[in-house]
Design an enzyme around this catalytic site. Structure first.
Site, PDB file in Angstrom:
ATOM      1  CG  ASP A 185      -2.133   0.953   0.946  1.00  0.00           C
ATOM      2  OD1 ASP A 185      -2.054   1.791   0.026  1.00  0.00           O
ATOM      3  OD2 ASP A 185      -3.142   0.860   1.674  1.00  0.00           O
ATOM      4  CD1 TRP A 186       0.897   5.581  -3.636  1.00  0.00           C
ATOM      5  CD2 TRP A 186       0.341   3.425  -3.697  1.00  0.00           C
ATOM      6  NE1 TRP A 186       0.962   5.152  -4.949  1.00  0.00           N
ATOM      7  CE2 TRP A 186       0.635   3.833  -5.023  1.00  0.00           C
ATOM      8  CE3 TRP A 186      -0.001   2.075  -3.506  1.00  0.00           C
ATOM      9  CZ2 TRP A 186       0.571   2.983  -6.123  1.00  0.00           C
ATOM     10  CZ3 TRP A 186      -0.073   1.230  -4.592  1.00  0.00           C
ATOM     11  CH2 TRP A 186       0.212   1.684  -5.879  1.00  0.00           C
TER      12      TRP A 186
END
Ligand code: BGC
Length: 762
Positions: A241-242
């Site tokens: 995930d970012w």
């Protein structure tokens, strides 16, 4: 698993490229080159491919720029119903069609991977991202997500199944340590990932921000290596995930292939770790290979000149939104409305729709339908806003003049349609709600018009569930329209007019009070930790186990026609020991009303004789069936062995216990008119009796009772003859009891019977 045939101008030979890469190049491949792109290797012809958010529409930003969770200048894309809406369709085929449309738009924007769907389970109604997730039930989530992933991937575009795993809240999401037991993980939080991975092999899985039992998901080798790759057989790429990689080297080792967005220092660190021997080169090779394989699959998109029929996608969004609407109440058949009815349309949301949530999933829609526009022309409409939209500065929009005008309009109309819902500021990625209430101003407007005209139809716009007791009391009809995407407005009118017969069913329970939800005492945790104390009793499993009344149960939804179920039969085949137990459930579904319609036939299973704590019932299968008025259909639903199993932590595997199971069929989780009990033969899973087993455990085993009787024959203190004594000392281990005076079993005798019992077991 669907392998699309792709036009490839040249073959990309991953193994040859991998062999030719320098250590630096391999390391660079394991981070992106920009916010939305993988790293290219120009000298070897490896292009950069682009990924974009989902899950209910493309948020495709300029790949070189990007502002993470903002709309930025993302390209216009069809905004389909959000996950909590479309899950209410209970229609995997519909999800497949939306997936296909998403992929076509992706190709037109040269996007190779859609970052979705999200399959996190709705543990608490408060989770800020509940609008992005499907359900409180793992089976429903899995079936819908699998259909969507297949729909996307059949087009030659990848999906990213997210957020792996146990990412069920936004509060402190980057640090929170989720303390959850293995059985709960296996039965509630992992099955959707498991099913989609086994069935569809998504190109990517996105690891989540949170920690799971002490280790961040991106560096969690149990999650990534043991379970995802080892057990579920995942052979795609794990994308972070970012910003979810907190230690690139640990994440690399554990199994996170691609870090997004790129961190300036990561490639250097990775190369250094390989050079120093901290990370074996084989590990880096595996990560780089996963990236190359993804590029090989996704790069054909770069050469396409795909055109999208955005009108067709808008109509699909409308169809999907209409099928997602759940009719919760319809007293006196106030709905559907005849064409030309005079309607007082109340509520600013009728003019300014709320149709999606905020954060990384926010789409820049190609068009936007409002209820007001869509009603005008079909009905004799007078509109009054009734309240102001939340200005984001603490005012909830209450306005006495607007209310007074709404009352006036309501008084002179045949029916009143009131559009209310959650303000945008209440539902977003990044934070959780603190309550489940609608804004006071909306409820006040509703109460005021309901006093003037009792024929009130309330239409709700909310991504997560809200408490509805007051709304229910004030309304003749309640229409839960969720956040239905860009065509929500026209879809709502399709249902109000009867153009579409509502067939949405709740994918999550609407409780009477937040406090009734089983996570209430453990949400959102504190001190960077949250304990999933309710275990497997999530959603309806919790309300049912605690025997709580709910406002609207899981699976519930009304129709403009009536259905009747009959002729239940359950036939089993295979056997549990071989792992191929199956049950075929058949019922007859009759549409006894005068309109065509669709019903969701739901099958629930309960283990009536379990040695473990089990939910009262669990959804085991379902089918959405269209039946013309006056006709019947035979419905067949197959249940796999998993429907009868639970995860035994002691044995470290799924088990079916022998004995009786009830199979119930009906229209929602609390209306199951057809039921039958079946017997399942399975090997007993009782642990071998040892000296450390308790007296109770020994006495529960008839063979052991016989052996003891032989040993103590003639002795005076056979404890099984004194039930009171057994209650008092029964939970003590035998090894402790033999030391007590008066028990005519000594240590040697104990050893003898344990040995004898073990021999008889073999
Ligand atoms: C979200 C993901 C999303 C990613 C990229 C994160 O904040 O949790 O769902 O795909 O950003 O925008």
């Amino acid at each position: 698993v669907i392998t699309p045939t792709l036009p490839q101008s040249t073959v990309m030979d991953v193994e040859t490229i991998l062999e030719s890469l320098t250590l630096e190049e391999k390391s660079r491949l394991t981070s992106g080159s920009s916010f939305w792109r993988t790293a290219p290797v120009a000298r070897l012809g490896v292009p950069a491919i682009q990924v974009s958010d989902g899950p209910h529409g493309l948020r495709s930003q300029d790949p070189a720029a990007g502002d993470h969770v903002g709309l930025g200048d993302s390209a216009p894309a069809t905004c389909f119903p959000t996950a909590s809406a479309i899950a209410s369709s209970w229609n995997p085929a519909l999800l497949g069609r939306v997936g296909e449309a998403l992929a076509k738009e992706a190709k037109a924007l040269k996007v190779s991977v859609v970052l979705g769907p999200g399959v996190n389970i709705k543990r608490s109604p408060l989770c800020g991202r509940n609008f992005e997730y499907f359900s409180e039930d793992p089976l429903l989530t899995a079936e819908l997500a699998a259909a969507m992933v297949d729909g996307i991937q059949e087009q030659g575009v990848g999906a990213s199944l997210k957020h792996y795993a146990a990412n069920n809240q936004e509060t402190d999401r980057m640090r929170v340590d989720v303390q959850v037991d293995e059985r709960t993980m296996r039965e509630i939080y992992l099955p959707a990932f498991e099913t989609v991975v086994r069935r569809c092999q998504p190109w990517t899985v996105m690891c989540s921000y949170n920690k799971v039992n002490g280790e961040s998901a991106s560096a969690n080798s149990w999650l990534l290596d043991t379970v995802l790759r080892g057990e579920f057989g995942f052979n795609g790429l794990v994308i972070s995930d970012w910003g979810a990689v907190y230690d690139r080297v640990a994440a690399l080792r554990a199994g996170t292939d691609l870090e997004m967005p790129p961190h300036r220092r990561s490639p250097g660190r990775v190369a250094q770790a390989v050079e120093s021997g901290e990370v074996p080169i084989e590990v880096l090779d595996a990560r780089a290979r996963a990236v190359l394989e993804l590029v090989a699959k996704g790069r054909h998109v770069l050469e396409l000149d795909e055109r999208v029929d955005l009108d067709a996608h808008h109509y699909l969004a409308r169809e999907a939104a209409a099928e997602s609407i759940v009719l919760l109440r319809n007293e006196g058949g106030v709905l559907p409305l005849a064409k030309g009815t005079s309607v007082a349309l109340i509520g600013e949301l009728a003019r300014t729709p709320r149709y999606q949530g905020a954060g990384s999933s926010q789409v820049n829609p190609t068009r936007l339908d409002s209820v007001l526009e869509s009603m005008t022309g079909q009905f004799d409409v007078t509109f009054a806003p009734g309240y102001l939209l939340d200005d984001g500065h603490g005012s909830d929009g209450s306005d006495a003049d607007l209310r007074a005008r709404a009352v006036e309009v309501a008084r002179s109309a045949e029916v009143v349609v009131v559009c209310i819902g959650l303000p945008a500021a209440d539902e977003s990625e990044g934070f959780d709600r603190t309550h489940m209430h609608l804004p006071r101003a909306h409820l006040e407007a509703l109460a005021a018009v309901a006093e003037a005209n009792p024929r009130v139809i309330t239409v709700l716009a909310n991504g997560s569930t809200v408490v509805l007791d007051e709304v229910t009391q004030l309304s003749a009809a309640v229409v839960e329209a969720w956040l239905g995407g860009q065509a929500a407005g026209s879809a709502i009118v399709d249902v109000l007019s009867g153009e579409v017969n509502p067939s949405g069913r709740l994918a999550e329970t609407i409780p009477l009070r937040l406090e009734d939800n089983s996570s209430f005492l453990n949400f959102p945790g504190d001190s960077q930790e949250v304990r999933y104390g309710e275990g497997i009793f999530v959603g309806y499993r919790g309300y049912d186990a605690s025997r709580l009344e709910v406002c609207y149960p899981f699976g519930f939804g009304l129709s403009y026609t009536q259905f009747e179920l009959s002729d239940l039969s359950v036939v089993t085949q295979g056997n549990a020991a071989a792992g191929d137990l199956k049950a075929t459930v058949t019922v007859t579904l009759a549409n006894t009303g005068v309109r065509d319609g669709a019903e969701v036939v739901q099958v629930y299973v309960s283990d009536l004789e379990s040695s473990a704590a089990r939910p009262v019932r669990e959804l085991a299968g379902f089918a959405k069936v269209q039946v013309p008025a006056g006709e019947s259909r035979e419905v067949l639903i197959e249940l796999e062995q998993r429907a009868f199993s639970y995860f035994s932590t002691r044995l470290g595997r799924w088990v079916v216990e022998p004995g009786e199971f009830s199979v119930e069929v009906g229209q929602h989780s609390r209306e199951l008119p057809l039921a039958t009990v079946i017997r399942v033969d399975a090997p007993s899973i009782g642990a071998a009796l040892t000296a450390d087993s308790t007296l109770h455990e020994w006495l529960a085993d008839p063979v052991m009772v016989r052996l003891i009787a032989q040993e103590v024959a003639g002795g005076q203190a056979d404890p099984s003859r004194d039930p009171h004594l057994v209650s008092v000392i029964g939970s003590a281990p035998m090894s402790t009891l033999v030391a007590f005076e008066g028990l005519s079993l000594d240590e040697e005798a104990l050893e003898r019977v344990v040995k004898r019992r073990a021999q008889l077991r073999e």
